[in-house]
Design an enzyme around this catalytic site. Structure first.
Site, short mmCIF file in Angstrom:
data_model
loop_
_atom_site.label_atom_id
_atom_site.label_comp_id
_atom_site.label_asym_id
_atom_site.label_seq_id
_atom_site.Cartn_x
_atom_site.Cartn_y
_atom_site.Cartn_z
N HIS A 249 0.82 -1.21 0.00
CA HIS A 249 0.00 0.00 0.00
C HIS A 249 0.85 1.26 0.00
CE1 HIS A 249 -3.15 -2.97 0.75
NE2 HIS A 249 -3.81 -2.16 -0.05
N ARG B 100 -10.54 3.61 -2.51
CA ARG B 100 -10.08 2.90 -1.30
C ARG B 100 -10.39 3.77 -0.08
NH1 ARG B 100 -5.51 1.46 -4.94
NH2 ARG B 100 -5.21 -0.80 -4.87
N ARG C 187 -15.46 1.40 -2.31
CA ARG C 187 -15.19 0.13 -1.64
C ARG C 187 -15.28 0.34 -0.13
NH1 ARG C 187 -9.52 -2.90 -2.38
NH2 ARG C 187 -8.82 -1.31 -0.92
N GLU D 123 -10.44 -11.36 -4.79
CA GLU D 123 -9.01 -11.18 -4.52
C GLU D 123 -8.44 -12.27 -3.62
OE1 GLU D 123 -8.37 -7.35 -2.68
OE2 GLU D 123 -10.16 -7.49 -1.46
N ASN E 139 -3.75 -7.50 -6.83
CA ASN E 139 -2.66 -7.32 -5.86
C ASN E 139 -2.74 -8.40 -4.78
OD1 ASN E 139 -2.25 -5.00 -7.28
ND2 ASN E 139 -3.22 -3.66 -5.79
N ASP E 140 -3.94 -8.60 -4.28
CA ASP E 140 -4.10 -9.64 -3.25
C ASP E 140 -4.24 -11.02 -3.88
OD1 ASP E 140 -3.93 -8.50 -0.66
OD2 ASP E 140 -5.72 -7.35 -1.15
N ARG F 59 2.89 -9.47 -0.66
CA ARG F 59 3.00 -8.41 -1.66
C ARG F 59 3.95 -7.30 -1.26
NH1 ARG F 59 -3.10 -5.88 -1.50
NH2 ARG F 59 -2.21 -3.94 -2.26
N CYS G 17 -8.97 -4.33 -10.99
CA CYS G 17 -8.57 -3.07 -10.35
C CYS G 17 -7.24 -3.14 -9.62
CB CYS G 17 -9.66 -2.57 -9.41
SG CYS G 17 -9.89 -3.64 -7.98
#
Ligand code: PEP
Ligand code: MG
Length: 616
Positions: A222, A329, A366, A466, A489-490, A500, A537
Site C-alpha cells: 500500500h 479505497r 469500496r 481477490e 494485488n491480493d 505483496r 482493479c
C-alpha cells in the site's frame, strides 16, 4: 584530509594501521554507486538526499548564516557534552546491573564522544560547509562507518556498529526537539528510508518530496500504491543502502528502470538530464490521447476507470481521461487518524468524489479494507496479529464492528443520490460473508428509509475477487452481485503465498503467473452467463504488458492509477479484439510467469515500443 586526524585518534580503540586511509580514499566515498530496486511509480528525478532513518531523524542539508555559525558550534558542544554524560550514566547503570566488563563498552563510547579530535572535525566541517552540526555528524560518521564496513574484518564491523550508536547518541541530542515531521519539509528532497508505512507515506507533501526510495517493500504494497496516488516517483525493495548515503548527497531516482544512483558522475548526470526532457515529451504525446475513446481497432469499447485513495484525486482521474472511478479505497480516510471519522465526515468525502466525477459516470466506493498493512485508528486495529494479511482484515473487521460498518454504508448510501454510486465489498472469501454484508446493507437501507433520508434503493453491489477461494466460487458469487472487481494485488499474493510487500519474494509475486491467469479466466467465464460485469482493479491493470491479455480473456473494464491511463489507452487503441483473444490463448499455453511475461512483452511492443518505459 581532516578526517584522517580523527581516524588516527580513533586508533586508540585498536584500529589496525591499514584502515588509516588516505585522502584519495576519502574522496572515493563520493564515487557513483548504483542500487537496483523495484520501480513503483515512473519518472526520473535528480535531487538531494534526505535520510529518514529508522529512528526517524531527518537531517536536511541546511545552509547556516555565517553570523550563526558560532551558535551552531555551541549547540554541537552542548550535544557532545550531553551525549557523553548520558553514555557515562548508562555505563554506571550497566556496571551495577551486569558487570563492568559490559559497562566498559559505554565507557569507550563516552571516550570517543569526548575526543577533542572528533569535536574539531565536526566543527571544521560545519564552518567550512556552513551547515548544521547534525548534517556534519552524519557526513563524517556515516562515511567513516562505510569505510570500516568495507574492511573484511569482524572486529572492524563491530567498530562500525559502535560508531552508528555514537552517531545516534549525538544526533538524539542535536535533533531531539527539532525532529522534523515528514509532512512539514521546507525544501525539495528525495526521501530515503529503510521503510515507510502507508500512514507516513500518506502524509508526504508531493511538492517537497520529489521521490522516495526504501530498502524494503514490494510493488503492490500500500506504500507503493500511495506513491502512485501522490504521483511521487518511488523505488522500493532496494536492499541495504541507507548506510552508504548521507544527507545532501546528489541522487538520481530512475522510477522506470528501478535504479537509485548515488553521487552520479558527470556523464550519467548528462544522460539523465536528457532523459528527463525526452520523458516529458513522451508524456505530452500521451496527453493527446485524453479526448480519444478507449476503443479497439475493431470497435470494442473498453472502460478505463481511475483508482483513488483520496477524494481530491478524482479531478486528476478525469484529467487523464478516466471514464469514472472504479475503486475508491476509503480506508485512507481512517489511516493515520486518532478517531474514527464520523458519518458526516465520510459522507462529505464520498459526496466530494461523486460530485467531482459527475452524475453520468460510475463511482465504485469500496467499504473499509483496514488491516494487513493498513492500520487505522487505535480503537480498530490495535491487536497485533501474527499474519495480519491472513487475519481480521477488511470485511472481516467490518463484520466484527457492525456499527462501524453501518456508519460507513449510511454515508455511502446518502452520497448515492448525487450520482452513479456503486458499493464494493473487499476480501470476500465465502458466500456467507457476502450475504452477511448484504444483510447489513439491507438493514441500513431500512433505517435510512425510516428516517426519511434519500438514497438510491437499487444501488449496484459488487464483490472484490481477490482471494483464491472467491475465484473458485465465482460462479456462486455471480448469482448474488452485479459486478466483480478482480483485485490482482491480493489475488497474486494469496495464490502464490508471496507477501505483496516483501521484496525477498518479489520474484515469486508475479501477476503473469499461469496460476493467476487461470483464476482470472475462470472468474470471467463464471461472470458471463450471470451477466455480471468484470473489472480488474489491481496494479496489473495499469501495467501495459497485461492489457492485451486481459482484453483477450474478456475483461472490458480496467480500473487503474490515473497516471497509467493514457498508456493503457494507447495499447487498447492499437489492438483488435480478435488479436487480443489470440494472444490470450497463446499466453494461457505458457508454463511459467517468465514465459508469459516475455511473450506478452513481445506482443505489446508491436503497439507500444517501450512497454517498460513509463509504467512499471
Ligand atoms: C487488490 O488487492 O488488487 C486491490 C485492488 O486492493 P488493495 O490493493 O487495496 O488491497
Ligand atoms: Mg486487495
Amino acid at each position: 584530509m581532516r578526517l584522517i586526524t580523527w581516524r588516527k585518534s580513533f586508533s586508540k580503540w585498536k584500529l589496525p594501521e591499514d584502515c588509516h586511509s588516505t585522502a584519495s580514499k576519502w574522496e572515493s566515498f563520493f564515487l557513483m554507486e548504483t542500487f537496483q530496486g523495484i520501480a513503483v511509480y515512473p519518472g526520473v528525478v535528480i535531487g538531494s538526499a534526505l535520510v529518514y532513518d529508522t529512528e526517524g531523524y531527518l537531517i536536511p542539508k541546511k545552509k547556516v548564516e555565517v553570523s550563526r555559525l558560532e551558535e551552531e558550534v555551541g549547540r554541537l558542544k552542548t550535544a557532545l557534552r550531553e551525549a557523553s554524560a548520558e553514555a557515562r550514566k548508562n555505563q554506571e547503570i550497566i556496571n551495577a546491573k551486569i558487570g563492568s566488563q559490559y559497562g566498559a563498552i559505554l565507557g569507550a563510547h563516552a571516550q570517543m564522544i569526548e575526543d577533542p579530535v572528533l569535536f574539531s572535525e565536526i566543527k571544521g566541517f560545519v564552518e567550512k560547509n556552513r551547515c548544521t552540526p547534525e548534517f556534519a555528524v552524519c557526513q563524517i560518521l556515516r562515511k567513516l562507518i562505510q569505510e570500516l564496513k568495507a574492511i573484511a574484518d569482524s572486529h572492524m564491523a563491530s567498530r562500525a556498529l559502535d560508531l552508528k550508536d555514537i552517531e545516534k547518541q549525538i544526533l538524539s541530542k542535536l535533533v531531539g526537539l527539532r525532529k522534523q515531521e515528514l509532512s512539514s519539509l521546507s525544501e525539495p528532497v528525495i526521501i530515503l528510508a529503510h521503510d515507510l508505512s502507508p500512514s507516513e507515506t500518506a502524509n508526504l507533501n508531493p511538492r517537497m518530496v520529489q521521490a522516495f526510495a526504501t530498502e524494503v517493500g514490494g510493488r503492490t504494497s500500500h506504500t507503493s500504491i500511495l506513491a502512485g496516488a501522490l504521483e511521487i516517483p518511488a523505488l522500493v525493495g532496494l536492499g541495504k543502502f541507507i548506510d552508504k548515503v548521507a544527507d545532501g548527497d546528489m541522487l538520481i531516482v530512475d522510477g522506470n528502470a528501478g535504479l537509485l544512483i548515488v553521487n552520479p558522475d558527470q556523464d550519467t548526470l548528462a544522460r539523465y538530464r536528457g532523459y528527463e526532457t525526452r520523458n516529458r515529451s513522451l508524456e505530452i504525446s500521451l496527453e493527446a490521447l485524453k479526448e480519444l475513446p478507449a476503443v479497439t481497432l475493431d470497435g470494442h469499447s473498453i472502460a478505463l476507470l481511475g483508482n483513488i485513495e483520496f477524494p481530491h484525486e478524482s479531478g486528476h482521474c478525469l484529467d487523464k481521461g478516466a471514464d469514472g472511478i472504479g475503486l475508491y479505497r476509503t480506508e485512507f480516510l481512517f489511516i493515520g487518524k486518532e478517531q474514527i471519522p464520523s458519518e458526516e465526515e465520510q459522507f462529505q468525502a464520498y459526496r466530494e468524489v461523486v460530485e467531482a466525477v459527475g452524475s453520468n459516470r460510475p463511482v465504485v466506493i469500496r467499504t473499509l479494507d483496514l488491516g494487513g498493512d493498513k492500520f487505522g485508528p487505535y480503537a480498530l486495529t490495535h491487536n497485533p496479529e501474527k499474519n495480519p494479511f491472513l487475519g481480521v482484515r477488511s470485511i472481516r473487521l467490518c463484520l466484527r464492528n457492525i456499527e462501524l460498518f453501518k456508519t460507513q454504508m449510511r454515508a455511502i448510501l446518502r452520497a448515492s443520490v448525487y450520482g452513479d454510486v456503486r458499493i464494493l465489498f473487499p476480501m470476500i472469501s465465502t458466500i456467507l460473508e457476502l450475504r452477511q454484508a448484504k444483510m447489513v446493507l439491507a438493514e441500513v437501507k431500512e433505517d435510512l428509509h425510516d428516517e426519511g433520508l434519500a438514497f438510491r434503493g437499487d444501488i449496484p453491489v459488487g464483490t472484490m475477487i481477490e482471494v483464491p477461494s472467491a475465484a473458485l466460487l465465482a460462479e456462486i458469487l455471480a448469482k448474488e452481485v452485479s459486478f466483480f472487481s478482480i483485485g490482482t494485488n491480493d489475488l497474486v499474493q494469496y495464490t502464490l503465498a508471496a507477501d505483496r510487500s516483501n521484496e525477498d519474494v518479489a520474484s515469486l509475486y508475479n501477476p503473469g503467473d499461469p496460476a493467476v491467469l487461470r483464476l482470472i479466466d475462470m472468474i470471467v467465464k463464471a461472470a458471463g452467463p450471470a451477466q455480471v460485469a468484470v473489472n480488474v482493479c489491481g496494479e496489473m491493470s495499469g501495467d501495459p504488458i497485461y492489457t492485451i491479455l486481459l482484453l483477450g480473456l474478456g475483461v472490458n473494464t480496467l480500473s487503474l492509477s490515473p497516471h497509467a491511463i493514457p498508456e493503457i489507452k494507447r495499447v487498447v487503441r492499437g489492438i483488435s479484439m480478435e488479436e487480443a483473444r489470440r494472444v490470450a490463448q497463446e499466453a494461457m499455453r505458457q508454463q511459467s510467469a517468465r514465459d508469459v511475461n516475455n511473450y506478452l512483452r513481445e506482443q505489446t511492443r508491436k503497439v507500444l515500443p517501450d512497454p517498460d518505459g513509463l509504467a512499471f
